[in-house]
Structure formats: C-alpha cells, structure tokens
Design an enzyme around this catalytic site. Structure first.
Site, PDB file in Angstrom:
ATOM      1  N   ALA A 144     -13.543  23.034  26.211  1.00 25.54           N
ATOM      2  CA  ALA A 144     -13.145  24.199  26.886  1.00 25.54           C
ATOM      3  C   ALA A 144     -14.428  25.153  27.140  1.00 25.54           C
ATOM      4  O   ALA A 144     -15.394  25.341  26.254  1.00 25.54           O
ATOM      5  CB  ALA A 144     -11.941  24.946  26.211  1.00 25.54           C
ATOM      6  N   GLY A 185     -14.356  23.911  30.217  1.00 32.97           N
ATOM      7  CA  GLY A 185     -14.496  22.607  31.103  1.00 32.97           C
ATOM      8  C   GLY A 185     -15.607  22.416  32.025  1.00 32.97           C
ATOM      9  O   GLY A 185     -15.478  21.354  32.958  1.00 32.97           O
ATOM     10  N   SER A 186     -16.440  23.155  32.279  1.00 34.49           N
ATOM     11  CA  SER A 186     -17.513  23.186  32.961  1.00 34.49           C
ATOM     12  C   SER A 186     -18.521  21.984  32.991  1.00 34.49           C
ATOM     13  O   SER A 186     -18.893  21.335  33.673  1.00 34.49           O
ATOM     14  CB  SER A 186     -18.430  24.599  33.265  1.00 34.49           C
ATOM     15  OG  SER A 186     -18.878  24.942  31.856  1.00 34.49           O
ATOM     16  N   LYS A 187     -18.737  21.609  31.788  1.00 28.84           N
ATOM     17  CA  LYS A 187     -19.465  20.556  31.255  1.00 28.84           C
ATOM     18  C   LYS A 187     -18.812  19.365  31.544  1.00 28.84           C
ATOM     19  O   LYS A 187     -19.233  18.136  32.191  1.00 28.84           O
ATOM     20  CB  LYS A 187     -20.157  20.713  29.882  1.00 28.84           C
ATOM     21  CG  LYS A 187     -20.958  21.844  29.765  1.00 28.84           C
ATOM     22  CD  LYS A 187     -21.431  21.897  28.215  1.00 28.84           C
ATOM     23  CE  LYS A 187     -22.238  23.034  27.842  1.00 28.84           C
ATOM     24  NZ  LYS A 187     -21.313  24.455  28.217  1.00 28.84           N
ATOM     25  N   GLU A 202     -10.350  19.450  22.847  1.00 34.83           N
ATOM     26  CA  GLU A 202     -10.481  21.023  22.524  1.00 34.83           C
ATOM     27  C   GLU A 202      -9.310  21.308  21.473  1.00 34.83           C
ATOM     28  O   GLU A 202      -8.363  20.735  21.792  1.00 34.83           O
ATOM     29  CB  GLU A 202      -9.982  21.901  23.813  1.00 34.83           C
ATOM     30  CG  GLU A 202     -10.026  23.493  23.519  1.00 34.83           C
ATOM     31  CD  GLU A 202     -11.442  23.916  22.844  1.00 34.83           C
ATOM     32  OE1 GLU A 202     -11.208  24.569  21.848  1.00 34.83           O
ATOM     33  OE2 GLU A 202     -12.271  23.488  23.115  1.00 34.83           O
ATOM     34  N   ASP A 239     -21.029  20.517  22.558  1.00 32.23           N
ATOM     35  CA  ASP A 239     -21.215  22.150  22.707  1.00 32.23           C
ATOM     36  C   ASP A 239     -20.534  22.647  21.529  1.00 32.23           C
ATOM     37  O   ASP A 239     -19.212  23.137  22.039  1.00 32.23           O
ATOM     38  CB  ASP A 239     -20.708  22.391  24.170  1.00 32.23           C
ATOM     39  CG  ASP A 239     -21.243  23.824  24.398  1.00 32.23           C
ATOM     40  OD1 ASP A 239     -22.318  24.371  23.845  1.00 32.23           O
ATOM     41  OD2 ASP A 239     -20.593  24.360  25.041  1.00 32.23           O
ATOM     42  N   CYS A 278     -24.507  28.183  22.908  1.00 32.39           N
ATOM     43  CA  CYS A 278     -24.866  29.359  23.809  1.00 32.39           C
ATOM     44  C   CYS A 278     -25.226  30.498  22.853  1.00 32.39           C
ATOM     45  O   CYS A 278     -24.988  31.951  22.993  1.00 32.39           O
ATOM     46  CB  CYS A 278     -23.526  29.852  24.495  1.00 32.39           C
ATOM     47  SG  CYS A 278     -21.972  30.015  23.704  1.00 32.39           S
TER      48      CYS A 278
END
Length: 1496
Positions: A650, A652-654, A681, A735, A788
C-alpha cells in the site's frame, strides 16, 4: 526593600526632605566612599559588568541608590520612570550632562577646539550656541532623504562582500563579523558627515589604512574612556598609560578625519549653488552660515558617535531576530511588501514599516547601546523625599527599568508587538522609561540618521537571508557603550518563496487544511550531526518547500500513451520560457515520467492541465508517483517472466510500476505475460486503497493479500514430482514501514511530530520484514530494500544487521549511474540517539529504560562499509523531490544461515476468521472489510453449458486463441454476472490455497473484472459484454468487432442525448454503411479517425443496434459528457453564512464558446447566479472558494461545472406540456436558468494579476423579474417589501412571493431607509431590552430598561448579545427596573428621558403614548396585543370600541395629529407609532446627551 523606602519617605514628608546622604546604598568607608562595595552575587566586579551590578542595586535598594567615589561629586541612581520624569522636567533648558571627561580634558588642551568643542564635551551656554547652529539640519526629517539610495548601495555592497563571500561551509560568518559591521557603519556615517565614500568595504584593507585608523581610533577611545571616566581621576594629576593610549588614539582619529573633512568643505565651496537640489548636511551647514570650526567639529562628532552605536544595534537586532524566528518571519513578511524581490530597490516610503520599527524599538529596550543617561544638577532638587545638592550626578538607569518586570510585562521576552497600538499585546510604556537616544534638548542629534541606517540594513539583510544563531546566550559587556562580547557567528540562509517560520496553513495528502510551523530543532540537529550531506542547509530549505507533482504515463496502452505524451510535450514547450506559468519537464531516465513545477493542489487551479489530468487519472492512463518512489522498481529490472512479491504494497504505486514492467517488456505472443505480482498489505484500512489503485491499472497478473509482512506465509508451489514446496520469488519489493521523515514535503505535520525515537522503534520490524523477504527470495534474485525515511537507523543499520547475519549470502549491488538520477552513497558511520536526543557511542552507555528502544545492532560496526556505500540516499534537493533510501540486495545462496537446508512447505499459522477478527478491531470500516476479506475466491466450476457460454463470448469478441476459458474465474461456484480475468499461474496458486488451507490465506483480489452480464440479450447473441473503465480499455485493442467512424459522425453520436431515437439520417453515408456492416448487433469497438492526423485514433466501447448507437462509458465519464458549465466574470459575491455562497456571474461568450469538449449552457442571458452549497458536491468546495490560494475574488474569470437538475426538470415539464397538447414555450430553455448549483470550479484568470493597480468594483444584483412600483403616498396601499429582495436583490419564491419586489431605484432608497431605521427594527425584534442594549453597549448612549417582567435580564439575553459581552466584558449594561410606566414612575426620576422606545402589550402602550404627548417627549412605540376587555371605556371618534389591532392603531392615531404611523416592512404587526423623526433624534442624542440615563 524599595516598598519600605517609599513608605518611609511618605511618612517623613511632613517634616521636610532628608539629606542625600540618607539615600540607601552600599556601605561606605570614610574617605574612600562605597563604590568598592558594589557587588552582585555571581557577577564579577568588572567595569564591563556595570549593567548587571547596577541592576542588582535596583533590586536591592529600591527606587534610588547612592554611590560615592573619592574626589568626585556623589552619584544618585534612579530606578523608576516617575523619578526620571521629575528629574528631566526640573533641570532647565540648558542641562549639564556629565561624561567624556577624558575627551574634554584632551580637547581643552588642543587649540583646534578653542572655537568649538562640540556637543559631546561642551556644557551650558557654549553647548547651547553650538547646538542652535546645527540642530535644524540634523533634526529635519527631510535631511535623511538624500542619503537613502546611497545607504542602500552601501548595504548591498556590505551584504555581498562581508557576508555572501565570507560564508563558510555552515553558511556562518567569521568571528570578526563585528569588525565588518564597524566597516559598514563607518562607511555609512562618513557618507553622511563627509559627502564621500571612504572605501571601508574594500577587500584586504591594510592595518595602516585610513579607514581602519578611524574605526580602531573610535574603538580605543570608547574602551579607554570607560576606565578613565570611572573611578578616581588620577590621570588629571599625572599622565597614565591609559591616558597616553587615549591621547594617541584621539590624535590619529582627529588627523585622519580632519583631512577628509577639509577636502569635503573645499568641494562644497567650489561647486555652484543649486537651490532646486537636495542638500546634504555639510551643504546645509554651509548654507546656514556655520563657521568652519563648527562644521568640522560637528562632522568629527558624527563620525565618532555613529560607528559603534549603529553597528552594535544591528548586531543586537540580528541576535534577537535569530532567537525569535516567529518575529523574524513577521518582519520578513512586512519587508517583502516593500521589497518584492531580493534585488528590489527601496521605495520612497522606506520608513512606513511599523513592525520593523517596533523590532528596532524592542531591540533598544532589551539591548540599548547606552544603558543610562546622566545629568549634573546646577541647583538643589528634591526627589523621592531626599534633597539633592548642586553638582550631584543623577543617573537614570534606563537599562534596569526597560528589563524589569516591575515596569514591563514579560520583560524577558522579545515582543515587538508591545509597541504597536492596534495590537492585542500593546503595552502603554512610560515614555520616560525607554530613552535609548536620551531626552529633551540633549537627545542624540543624529537619531534620524542612525534609525535610517539600521532600518535600511535590516531591510536588505532580512529580505535576502534568514538569520540563525546556534551559540547560546550572547554575552554583553560595557565599555562606555554596550557591545556584544560573544563572537557574532551568525548563520545566513538564503530566503526561498516557500519557507516560513510562522505557522502557516497547508494541506495534507487528503487535501485537508491544517496549521504547521516548518521548524523542528531536534530534527535539524539530528540530521546535521549525521553529516547527511555537505549542503545540508540547501537540503533543509527544500524540505520546507511543498512537494512538486510528478506523474507516470501508462505505457501499456500505446494509443492513449502516444496522445498523452504529445499533449504533455506541447504543454512543456509552450510554457518553457514563461516564468509565470506552470513548468513541466520530462525525465531523462524515463521519457514516460514527468514533473510539474507546482504542487498537486496548485494544479487544481490550472484551467488547462487540471481537467486533462483529472480525466486521465480516472481512466488509469496516468498515475501519481514521486520520482524517488520509482527508484526501487526502476533498479530491479523486472522482466515479463519474473515472479514478483511486493511485501508492503500500500498504497500501490510500486505495484502498478511492477505490473507496467511485466506488460511493457512482454515480447511474447501471449496477451497475458507469464510473470505475476503478489501484493501484500497488513493494514486493513490501507488494503482498500491498494485495491482501488490496482483496479485503475487493470492487469490480470496481480493478486492482493492481507498478511503481516514479517510473517508472510509460504505460497504453495509444486516441484517436478508434484510435491508442495514454498514458492521463491525472482524479485521482491521490500518498502518497509518507517518514520516517513523523507516525505516531510507532503506530510508537513512531521515538523511537529518528529523525534529520533520514531526511527528507533521501527528498526526491529523493518529488520524482521527484510529477513522474511530474504527467505522468500530465489537464488540470484534481487530485493529492493527501501524506505521513505532518511534516518540511518532505519536504513544502513538494518542492512548492516542483515548482512552480518547472512554470513556472505547477501550482497548489496552497485547500481550503474543514469542521467537525471542523483543520489548520495550510504553512510558508514552514524550516531545513535534516544527519543530525548541523548547520544550514545556504544550500547553499554544506554540506560535500562531505553534498552528496548536502542538496540546493540543499531551502532555502526565498520565491517560492511564498502557494501553500505553502494546503497543510495535520495535527498529532496538532489532531484527536487522527496527523501528516500534504496538498496538492491542479491541472494547468492539457496538458503540463509538461519534456515534449514531442506526446503519444506510450511502451512499458514492462523485461520482467516481468527486473523480477520484481530485485524478488524483496528479498522475503520468493519462492515466493508468484513465483506472484503471473508470472501474466499475459488476456481470457476461450470457446467457444460456454462463453458459453452464463456467460449462463445470469447469467440464473439476476440480472435481465435487470444483468451481461453482457463483465464477466467468467478467468486462463486456457478456462472454469475461477472467474470474475472487472471494469470493462469495465479489461478493455479489460488487452487492450491483452496486445497491446502482455505482459511489460512487472506486473499482479497485476483485479476481484473473483464466481462459482465449483458442485459440486451434480446438484441445480441452474446450473453456477456466487456466491462467499462480501465479493464475494458485493456481489452479494447484486441476486440475484433470494430466500426470505424469519422470525427463528424462520432460527434453526432456523442451529442445524441437519447440512444433510443432514430438519428441515422443525420450521419454520413460512410457512417451509415459502417454501422450496417456490423453483424450481428451487439457490443463492439468504435474507432474514430481524425482528419489530417491519421496516426491518432480514438477507440471506445459501444453498443450498435438496428437503430441506435450507445457509447459504453463509466459513470464518471458520463458525468463529464453531460455536465453543463458556465464561464464568466464574478461581478458580485454574497456569503450569508459559512454554508452557502452566492456568486453573480457575467457570462463571457468568448470563454464559453471555447469549450467544445463540454456542454456549456447557452449564453443569451448575460448574468447568472452560481450557488455554492457546503452540503452539495465536494465537502471542501466552500472552503476552497472562500479561503486559500483558490479563493474566488470579484473580478475573476471562473468556469463552473454545475448540476443539471434544472435542465432535467424543465425537460420533464416540456414532455408533460407536449402530452397535454399545449404549445411549446420557446423561451423555456437553458437560457432561463437564473440560479445554478455548483459542482466544481476552475479559476481561468485572476483580476488582481491582470490589473494589479485597479480594484474591481462589484456590480450589485439588479431586478430581473417583474417588479411592482408602489406609490407610498397612497394611504390605501401599504408598502410590503420582501426581506430577501431587500438584502440580496433576489428572492427564492420569485413571482410567487406575497411581498413587493421594488425596482432598482427604489431599492437603493429603501436600503438606505433600512439602515437608518435599524433601531426601530430592533424594537420589533423583542421586548427584553434589545433597544436599551443597542443604545448602551453598541452606541454608548445612556439608556434604561423598564419592564414588569420579574425575570433576570441574563435569562432572556440573545445569543448575539452574549457574544458581544464576551468580546468586551468591561462594557456597561443598561439598568433594568421592574415598574409600570406611569406618571408616578416619571415623577421619581431625577430628569425626564430624552427619548422613549417600546414594544408593549396593550396595558403599557397607551400610557407611553399619553405621557409622552403630555410632557412632549419624543417616542416610538410598536403596538402589540389588544386587550379590549380590560379597557371597556376606549372609544374611536365614530363611537365604536377598538377591539382589533387595526382599530387600536387607529385609536392611537386619533390621540394627536402630530403622531405619525409607519410600517416596518415585515410580516405581522409591523406598525410603529412615533412622535418626531427617530433618525434625527438618535443623531441628536449621540451629540447632546451627557447624562447616563436619558433613554428609556
């Protein structure tokens, strides 16, 4: 102690003043005095601590203190402003100021000063004559104007040469910055005093240069003066070393200055006199007839007194601003109005900056250059009960008073607002307390020039730089003047347009507004100590900016991708050289990635790009993703055959980026690539967001699961023998969840919430997730570990730990450099802190309470430095994006050291029901999660007929062999209305889930919705049709049933509102032929080719029948096609409340006609009203329209998307009228829309940007419906004005309203009357003293309230009255009396009332009228109830009894011909009977009434 002294002096005042020797002070020794006993606890007794020692005397001895020094007159210190005021007012027109005794001693021996000693050393009549010659030019406000531009140039040169070129790596100036300020002050004062530039700002000045001789001479004079003037004057009797040092410095200073002063005078004498030119000071001295000696000495004193004072003031101001960043930011915002750019010139009104002036005043209060003034008495003076003798030196110690809580509230705080009269923090400070420039005739004569120098320097400096201070409290010492003893190592950071130290309103990722201050001391110190980067200040500056919007074009849809790329390239080229426009740049490392120069929310205001992006986002052709967030998948190099796991997926861009890589690189003939992506997720709330994002991409190669990442179950696979084995993945995206401080540009609440403990607490879970990911990885497979966060505890420390435990089975790969991708290598040495910012060098130092937060594995070991350097740290300033960390790891062994060598499949630990129950407890949407997660999707088990139906559908739409029935599955066991398309390998995994542990795997999505049941089975032969939206767009290029139309025919089809109407006769012959060729009827692909652009083809799903063509679009696309819009200029705005807003729009034909993609409302009517409702449309619509950057102002050109409810209603009415055989109303079209409800808006053009000087004049609404003009002079026809019409010019009932809608001319007059009669309308509003409250509280007119109601006034007080009293609790309320209004009550009043207002029942109305008429008192009364049975004797002139309201009003009118009756203009009993003009009476009362209670 001071209180006791003041009390004692009061008691003894009767017997006469005491001698000065009884003034309290330190103990004394005969012949030696008491100055040796001036001590303060904890303070070194040195001359430079004078301000601290004397402040201690003020606290200890009260208002006055006596100091005795041998061979010198006594000193008396004053510590209250009242005593200072009495001193200054009692010393006469020629006060004697002690001080500069050594300078006076030198000048008396120098023949140069025989004719003029100057203002510093002369006294009495000699001083008076000298000042009289020079004070007019010096004190004239216009005298500073000729120097403004020159002082600005000096400040600019100082900033460039002494700051910009001398900043070190930390952007700090050197410890010699105070000397640089001396150079600036010397250059400025020499310009004023000598009319020339001395060149003090030149680089590499020689120690023997004249400039440094002047600066060093002044510094030495002031330093030695402090020791010579104070204490015993031994130097008067024989020369001392200090005196010789003083004489040498004074001689060098005098000779150097005299040389330039004489040159300047000769230049003035030689030049012709120009009466029109602005004269400098020397020219004014010369013009006024001052002799040369006076001019020379005055210039010398200006240079002497103008270097240290201004430079020290600027230094103190910078320090206070740096220690109070919120004050610095307010000052900067004010300066920015005068200097829009860093290189802007000073305006003429340079001094009109009130907040900057208050900052300087506050600086002079906290850190005055001169800590005290002094006066020598020439005659006896009584002060505070003590008699002071002549020759006594009285010293008002202003430093103590200005920094004492006795006289200044919050004296230790730096509050410039205390000097602003209109500010809530304003304090009325005694003017005799804060006197930094002295008082009276001996006030500093160069005050205006000093203030001008300081203001200009601070303006230019703060406009270009933000000032910081990181060296603790500044030490202040005294050498005649106060000066900063701490080295001035200020840090100067360049200003940026986005940075603000003030709390500012920003938006989070959901678009919600909140207030944040973009500073966090722990955050800045933590990352600065980690040596995050060499240009940390620049990085921090980018962090304070808002995140720019970056997008990724979906390359797996070639047709739409090509069109979108062309649109974006055209937009980028059109705005490339336009600074005021949004810029767009294409990434070198991926041509399908773009970045805007604006934020996501700023793009919402862009009239061109916002509608385009919004539509493409909804169709899945474009998706938002940060540039740095693309790096993990970018470096993984995913191939079509790879098995990919996104273990923390989540939002979900990657995952979408990985799916794009699978499809984009698929070169096989198969439509579905062999590889797949499993996205996992753990958080149920984020699972829904993940599902929505993946649905927009529309890929059959994705499975979504819900498991804890660190305990992700083994995915069942089979070996060659059919045995179950755990699946190993080729690529894993890891991630991990983190503190997220790298997202600080979009999650700006991190500024307030960040602590080092946030990263420490996540280290363990990050390690466990990475460890599990390594176990699931195939040999030679790759893991992209990313976060991040930029905290090394969450990144390098985790990698170091996993590398240590892998024993060489893992390796960090070095990624090849690529153009446009900028990053720094990973850290090898970092520092460990706990949540309280305590640093530890090893784990043995960690206290027990922090051992669970700070782990031994967090400390750098130095064993894997080479590999850690291969990781990539992306910082905000490197790519103008967010912060990110990426490391690509390769697995070199089949098994990790902590695993068993055998490969066994391990069953899931928990069942689905138990796990879901544990998760749903923390979810927000329990019901939706229950429906989502409890569904167990199993393979489609169909009957023979069902298989034939599926095969028939595939054959109907696609070429043979394109898709097989094995690619489809359903939620239930039987054939339903929905079929899902999925990768066969994922379907096989799902079958194994069902066989091994149906309740142990939490899978909530597989593939994409491909087909839905077709309800038109009576027309078409296929029971299914492709789904709409992104899934249909994915299958669209492969559909074999196609119809090709021209753009003209497609437009006719698109504009047809009803697909069931015959319209083929409007099509071209080619279009009719193309539709006829499709057989059998049903769903197909509609291709549209545009003329002149054969490479651009528009494709969409459509249903083609015998007589109809229906475009198959989503609900969102249909709303875009059908939504009407209006565009025009906002000419008037009304906001009755926070929930509704009315905007009058002047329709602009040019804008409306320029929108062919919408269906704009026709524009024959020139004005419409757009209504914004908080309960309709987007919840933030009202807030965006009324606040922030998207605020709508009158004059702006705006496009509104409106709801089409009115059009639908009129269409229904037209249909009904046609059925009733009524003639069609040709005027009943869209042109009749007067009010429309707004769905969304886009600002096309700002009035303020196009007309920065001219303000737009609003155009109030005019009458557009039938009006009724009433002749008010006619007694039979009463004027009944609609209140809605009177307030807004509109009425919701329009012609159905029972009240009058008067014409525009009368509307203006009635509004004026409405305002004048406001008080009368308050009478009709209620009886509990509303009028009295209005008069007493709001209009400050004395009034009393008379009532027979026994209730308290507070029990019936209105809400608006309560709010007003909360704002001003000190306001006086009208008095309330419980009594009948009769003659007895008037008799007991001391004076008769000037005016009587009342709204009363029957028993009180008549007495008011009778008594007011009897005593000729002006009155206004509103009759209310009529109680005829209580007054049976009332009779009208015709003899009838007044029993109704109309009769009662007539009865009152018949009492006097002077009584006037009017209508208040509202529904109900609105009659008002009065005597006299109420408006004139109120005006008279406001001027004449002086007594407190004259209105009842």
């Amino acid at each position: 102690m001071g209180h006791l002294i003041r009390k004692q002096s009061t008691l003894t005042a009767v017997s006469g003043p005491k001698p000065w020797t009884e003034i309290p002070g330190p103990p004394k020794i005969p012949f030696l005095g008491n100055f040796l006993f001036i001590r303060a606890p904890g303070i070194e007794s040195r001359p430079w601590n004078t301000h601290l020692m004397f402040s201690y005397l003020g606290d200890k001895y009260g208002d006055m203190c006596r100091i005795e020094i041998p061979l010198r007159p006594p000193f008396v210190m004053l510590f209250t402003p009242e005593l200072c005021e009495k001193l200054y007012r009692s010393i006469g027109p020629r006060p004697v100021r002690p001080g500069f005794l050594a300078l006076d001693y030198i000048r008396k021996r120098d023949p140069v000063f025989d004719n003029a000693k100057g203002l510093l050393t002369s006294q009495g009549e000699e001083w008076h004559q000298f000042r009289r010659q020079v004070q007019k030019p010096m004190l004239n406000p216009k005298s500073v104007l000729p120097y403004t531009k020159h002082l600005e140039n000096i400040s600019d040169e100082f900033i460039e040469t002494m700051i910009a070129e001398k900043l070190d790596d930390k952007r700090e100036v050197s410890a010699e910055f105070l000397n640089d300020l001396y150079k600036w002050a010397c250059e400025s004062v020499c310009l004023i005093a000598l009319n020339t530039r001395m060149g003090c700002l030149e680089k590499n000045l020689s120690p023997d240069s004249e400039q440094l001789k002047i600066i060093n001479g002044v510094s030495t004079i002031l330093k030695t003066t402090a020791s010579l003037d104070n204490g015993i004057h031994v130097w008067k009797y024989f020369p001392t070393a200090k005196l010789r040092e003083f004489e040498n410095a004074a001689q060098v200073f005098k000779e150097t200055c005299f040389k330039h002063i004489h040159v300047a005078l000769e230049t003035i004498k030689a030049q012709p006199d120009d009466p029109t030119a602005e004269k400098t000071l020397l020219e004014q001295f010369h013009a006024k007839g001052c002799d040369e000696a006076t001019t020379v000495v005055m210039a010398l004193d200006m240079i002497f007194g103008g270097i240290d004072t201004t430079s020290h003031t600027v230094a103190f101001a910078l320090y206070n601003l740096a220690m109070n960043p919120e004050v610095q930011e307010k000052t900067f915002q004010e300066i920015k109005t005068a200097l829009p750019n860093t290189d802007s010139s000073l305006p003429d009104a340079v001094r009109k900056l009130p907040y900057l002036k208050s900052v300087i005043k506050e600086t002079l209060r906290v850190n005055p250059a001169a800590i005290a003034n002094a006066r020598t008495l020439t005659e006896p003076l009584e002060l505070n009960g003590y008699l002071l003798e002549p020759e006594t030196n009285v010293v008002p110690f202003h430093y103590y008073m200005m920094n004492s809580e006795r006289f200044v509230k919050d004296a230790k705080q730096f509050k410039p607002e205390r000097w602003l009269k209109d500010h809530p923090f304003y304090q009325k400070i005694n003017p005799f307390m804060a006197l930094p420039f002295g008082h009276g005739v001996r006030m500093c004569i160069g005050k205006r020039f000093a203030e001008q120098e300081v203001e200009i320097m601070l303006m230019k400096l703060l406009r270009k730089y933000r000032v910081e201070w990181h060296y603790g409290p500044m030490e202040v010492r005294i050498h005649t003047l106060a000066f900063p003893h701490t080295p001035l190592k200020f840090r100067f950071l360049p200003r940026t347009r986005c940075f603000s130290m003030m709390p500012e309103e920003v938006r989070n990722q959901r678009g919600e507004y909140f207030t944040v201050t973009k500073t966090n001391k722990n955050f800045e110190e933590f990352y600065q100590s980690q040596n995050t980067c060499q240009d940390w200040d620049q990085c921090l500056d980018y962090m304070r900016r808002c995140l720019l919007q970056s997008i990724r074009v979906n390359r797996n849809r070639p047709q739409s991708a090509r069109v979108i790329q062309n649109v974006l390239q055209d937009f980028a080229s059109s705005t490339e050289n336009r600074v005021d426009e949004v810029q767009l740049r294409q990434m070198e490392w991926d041509p399908y990635v773009w970045q805007f120069s604006s934020t996501r929310w700023d793009l919402h205001l862009h009239p061109e790009i916002n509608p385009f992006l919004h539509h493409q986002f909804s169709n899945g052709n474009i998706y938002r993703q940060e540039l740095v967030s693309m790096m993990p998948v970018h470096f993984l190099n995913i191939q079509p055959h790879h098995k990919v796991l996104d273990i923390c997926a989540a939002p979900g861009s990657k995952t979408k980026q990985a799916l794009e890589s699978l499809h984009a690189r698929n070169t096989s003939a198969e439509f579905i690539p062999p590889g797949f992506v499993i996205a996992n997720e753990f958080d149920p709330g984020r699972c829904l967001k993940l599902a929505c994002n993946v649905n927009s991409y529309a890929s059959p190669c994705v499975m979504l699961m819900n498991h804890e990442g660190s305990r992700f179950p083994d995915i069942p696979d089979v070996d060659q023998d059919g045995n179950l084995i755990p699946m190993k993945f080729d690529r894993i995206i890891c991630d991990v969840p983190c503190s997220g401080d790298g997202t600080i540009r979009k999650n700006q609440n991190i500024w307030t919430a960040w602590t080092p403990g946030a990263g420490n607490h996540r280290h363990q879970i990050q390690y466990r997730i990475l460890r599990r990911s390594v176990e699931l990885l195939e040999k030679d497979g790759l893991i992209a570990y990313s976060s991040c966060a930029i905290n090394p505890i969450e990144n390098e420390a985790v990698l170091q730990r996993i590398l240590s435990e892998s024993q060489g089975a893992l390796e960090i790969l070095k990624c090849p450099p690529q153009p446009g991708i900028n990053y720094l290598q990973g850290h090898t040495n970092w520092r460990v802190f706990d949540s309280e910012m305590t640093e530890y060098t090893n784990w043995s130092e960690v206290p027990k309470r922090f051992t669970s937060q700070v782990l031994p594995e967090m400390f750098p070991s130095g064993l894997f430095n080479e590999q850690l350097r291969r990781s990539m740290r992306f910082l905000p300033h490197l790519m103008n994006d967010g912060g990110f960390f990426v490391a690509i790891l390769k697995k070199k062994s089949n098994h990790m050291p902590w695993e068993r060598s055998e490969c066994h499949f391990k069953m899931p630990e928990k069942s689905l029901e138990t796990k879901f129950r544990a998760l749903s407890g923390i979810a927000r949407w329990d019901k939706s999660h229950g429906r989502l997660f409890k569904k167990m999707w199993i393979p489609l088990k169909t009957s023979l007929s069902d298989r034939e139906a599926v095969a028939k559908a595939l054959e109907f739409y696609f070429p043979s062999g394109f898709l097989q029935s094995d690619h489809l599955h359903s939620v239930k066991n039987d054939l339903t209305s929905k079929l899902w398309l999925a990768n066969p390998r994922l379907l096989a995994i799902k079958e194994r889930f069902h066989k091994t542990s149906p309740q142990g795997y939490n899978m909530f999505k597989l593939g994409l919705l491909a087909f839905v049941k077709d309800k038109k089975t009576h027309v078409t032969s296929c029971p299914f049709k492709p789904s709409k939206g992104p899934a249909g767009n994915l299958l669209l290029p492969h559909i074999k049933r196609a119809v090709r139309l021209s753009s003209e025919d497609f437009k006719i089809v698109l504009e047809n509102p009803n697909p069931n109407v015959e319209f083929r006769k409007h099509l071209s012959a080619e279009g009719i032929a193309a539709l006829s060729e499709l057989s059998p009827p049903g769903n197909c692909k509609l291709s549209v080719h545009f003329k002149g652009e054969s490479d651009i083809v528009l494709e969409c799903l459509a249903f083609v029948g015998h007589n109809i063509v229906e475009i198959q679009v989503t609900t969102h696309e249909r709303s875009l096609m059908d939504a009407p819009t209006i565009s025009g200029q906002v000419v008037h705005k009304r906001t009755p409340s926070k929930k509704i807003c009315f905007l009058d729009i002047q329709i602009s034909p040019s804008i409306s006609s320029a929108e062919p993609h919408t269906s704009p409302i026709p524009i024959s009517i020139t004005k419409k009203t757009a209504i914004l409702k908080s309960w309709v449309g987007h919840p933030d619509l009202m807030k965006e329209a009324l606040k922030g950057k998207s605020k709508i102002h009158v004059g702006d050109q705006v496009r509104f998307e409106v709801f089409d409810e009115d059009r639908r209603q009129r269409n229904e009415e037209n249909d009904n009228s046609k059925r009733d055989d009524k003639p069609e109303n040709t005027n009943n079209t869209d042109n009749d829309i007067e009010e429309v409800t707004v769905k969304s808006f886009t600002i096309l053009e700002r009035w303020a940007e196009k007309n920065p000087v001219v303000a737009f004049l609003p155009i109030p609404p005019t009458a557009t419906i039938q009006t009724k003009i009433v002749d008010s002079s006619c007694p039979d026809e009463k004027l009944k004005i609609c209140k809605f019409w009177l307030n807004t010019g509109q009425c919701p009932k329009q012609e159905n309203c029972a009240f009058d809608h008067i014409a525009q001319e009368q509307l203006v007059l009635q509004r004026r009357k409405y305002v004048l009669d406001k008080l009368k309308r308050h009478v009709a509003g209620g009886v509990r003293g509303d009028v009295g409250f209005e008069l007493k509280v709001k209009r400050k007119i004395g009034s009393s309230v008379l009532t027979i109601d026994p209730r308290s006034p507070t029990s019936t007080r209105k809400r608006w009255q309560t709010k007003l009293l909360k704002k001003d609790p000190s306001c006086q309320l009208p008095s309330h009396t419980q009594h009948l209004f009769d003659e007895a009550f008037l008799a007991q009043l001391e004076c008769r009332p000037s005016l009587i207002f009342g709204m009363h029942p029957d028993e009180a109305t008549e007495p008011i009228v009778d008594l007011s008429l009897k005593y000729n008192i002006p009155f206004a009364v509103v009759p209310c109830c009529v109680f005829a049975h209580l007054n049976p004797n009332r009779r009208l002139k015709n003899g009838s009894e007044p029993t109704t309201y109309e009769h009662f009003c007539q009865f009152l009118r018949e009492k006097s011909p002077e009584l006037v009756e009017e209508s208040l203009g509202f529904r109900g009993r609105d009659r008002i009977s009065r005597q006299g003009n109420v408006s004139k009476i109120l005006h008279w009362i406001g001027k004449k009434v002086q007594r407190p209670d004259e209105c009842i």
